[in-house]
Enzyme design. Structure first.
Site, PDB file in Angstrom:
ATOM      1  N   CYS A 112      -3.392   5.462  -1.255  1.00  0.00           N
ATOM      2  CA  CYS A 112      -2.796   4.310  -1.959  1.00  0.00           C
ATOM      3  C   CYS A 112      -3.618   3.033  -1.808  1.00  0.00           C
ATOM      4  CB  CYS A 112      -1.376   4.077  -1.479  1.00  0.00           C
ATOM      5  SG  CYS A 112      -0.289   5.465  -1.831  1.00  0.00           S
ATOM      6  N   HIS A 248       0.729  -3.305  -3.534  1.00  0.00           N
ATOM      7  CA  HIS A 248       0.889  -1.879  -3.822  1.00  0.00           C
ATOM      8  C   HIS A 248       2.364  -1.619  -4.100  1.00  0.00           C
ATOM      9  CE1 HIS A 248       0.792   2.362  -3.720  1.00  0.00           C
ATOM     10  NE2 HIS A 248       1.288   2.503  -2.508  1.00  0.00           N
ATOM     11  N   ASN A 278       5.525   4.900  -7.423  1.00  0.00           N
ATOM     12  CA  ASN A 278       4.288   4.740  -6.645  1.00  0.00           C
ATOM     13  C   ASN A 278       3.184   5.577  -7.302  1.00  0.00           C
ATOM     14  OD1 ASN A 278       2.223   4.776  -4.790  1.00  0.00           O
ATOM     15  ND2 ASN A 278       3.522   5.190  -3.017  1.00  0.00           N
TER      16      ASN A 278
END
Ligand code: COA
Length: 321
Positions: A112, A248, A278
């Site tokens: 990520c 994020h 996500n």
């Protein structure tokens, strides 16, 4: 010499999976997912749609927004954990699609945090004079490494791609990048199989993401709080100097915790997690592109991008847009 973002692009696959759709797949509810994560829906790639397919669309949009042509690009860095093939890299596949020949092209794998790492790499290439115009992409098909019977993880992730063009500039630009990792946390968030470890799982389609969610959550909140302090201190800035936070997009509660740390009103935090879930390395560039195209982030404003992910990895980019 600085590197400066001069164009952004994003792409989401057409297929949408809502929380209500997920209620038919695992024992979950729209209420649980919304309350714990802020996610309402996510986009999912078709079976034959690859990470490079998504990256290509995002890249074309970023190139168009930048006013550059593909042949001016002299570096391609793609952040991904879900490459089309074991090799060549998605960056090389993308280079072929864009009909560019000869420039360096490679993938960065920091889950990520991948896009933050990729911007850090491109920024250093440009500052060192090794590149003048970089295409930096975060692209993922997380849906392909999800165990769709595991309610702990399948509700969280989505697919997509975001891209930026970064150019050498005397005007700032990227002010600083801060990249970190601590491999001791490997097992809290991982796909425990690959080419040289438990390869049979990869071949049998059983290489799936596993996560200890509550532990990851705690680490993410404290670590992102620290990276905010580190970034401000390195630039001799105050919390109020930041115009926009582009975090994020893992979980709205993690995003809110970082915003609180910055004493920042949520009006100045870019949030796409409700519509996208996500998307791992794609989440920060997708959020950046959304805010730029909505006219929120204006030229000259100070933008803090940050991410946390498997590894663990974490990092930030502070830039003047
Ligand atoms: N639907 C309904 N119930 C669920 C569920 C789902 N999709 N997933 C888990 N549960 C259950 C659990 O089984 C547990 O039940 P139990 O108490 O009977 O054992 C209960 O909900 C609470 O689980 P818990 O893990 O304590 O929830 P939480 O508040 O920590 O929220 C996450 C879970 C995953 C949303 C949260 O931990 C999180 O966001 N973690 C970080 C994840 C992340 O961002 N990862 C990527 C980092 S880049």
């Amino acid at each position: 010499m600085y590197s400066r973002v001069i164009g952004t692009g994003g792409y989401l696959p057409e297929k949408i999976l809502t929380n209500h759709d997920l209620e038919h797949i695992v024992d979950t509810s729209d209420e649980w997912i919304t309350e714990r994560t802020g996610i309402k829906k996510r986009h999912i790639a078709e079976d034959d749609q690859t990470t490079c397919d998504l990256a290509e669309q995002a890249a074309l949009r970023a190139i168009e927004a930048s006013g550059k042509t593909a042949d001016q690009i002299d570096l391609i860095v793609v952040a991904t954990t879900t490459a089309d093939k074991i090799f060549p890299s998605v960056a090389c596949l993308l280079q072929q699609r864009l009909n560019i020949h000869g420039c360096a092209a490679f993938d960065v794998q920091a889950v990520c945090t991948g896009f933050i790492y990729a911007v850090g790499v491109a920024d250093n290439f440009i500052k060192a004079g090794s590149a003048k115009c970089a295409l930096v992409v975060g692209a993922e098909t997380m849906s392909k490494i999800i165990d769709w019977s595991d309610r702990n993880t399948c509700v969280l992730f989505g697919d997509g791609a975001g891209a930026v063009i970064m150019e050498a500039s005397e005007e700032p630009g990227v002010l600083s990048t801060h990249l970190h990792a601590d491999g001791q946390f490997e097992k809290l968030l991982h796909v425990p199989a690959g080419v040289s470890h438990e390869r049979h799982k990869l071949l049998d389609g059983e290489a799936h993401l596993q996560m200890r969610g509550a532990e990851v959550f705690k680490m993410a909140v404290t670590t992102l709080g620290r990276i905010v302090d580190e970034t401000l201190e390195a630039n001799n800035m105050k919390k109020t100097d930041i115009d926009w936070l582009v975090p994020h997009q893992a979980n709205i509660r993690i995003i809110q915790a970082t915003a609180r740390k910055l004493h920042m009103n949520m009006d100045h935090v870019v949030v796409t997690v409700a519509e996208q879930g996500n998307t791992s390395a794609a989440s920060v560039p997708l959020a950046l592109d959304t805010a730029v195209r909505e006219g929120k982030i204006q030229k000259g404003q100070t933008v803090l991008m940050e991410a946390f992910g498997g590894g663990f990895t974490w990092g930030s980019v502070l830039m003047k847009y």
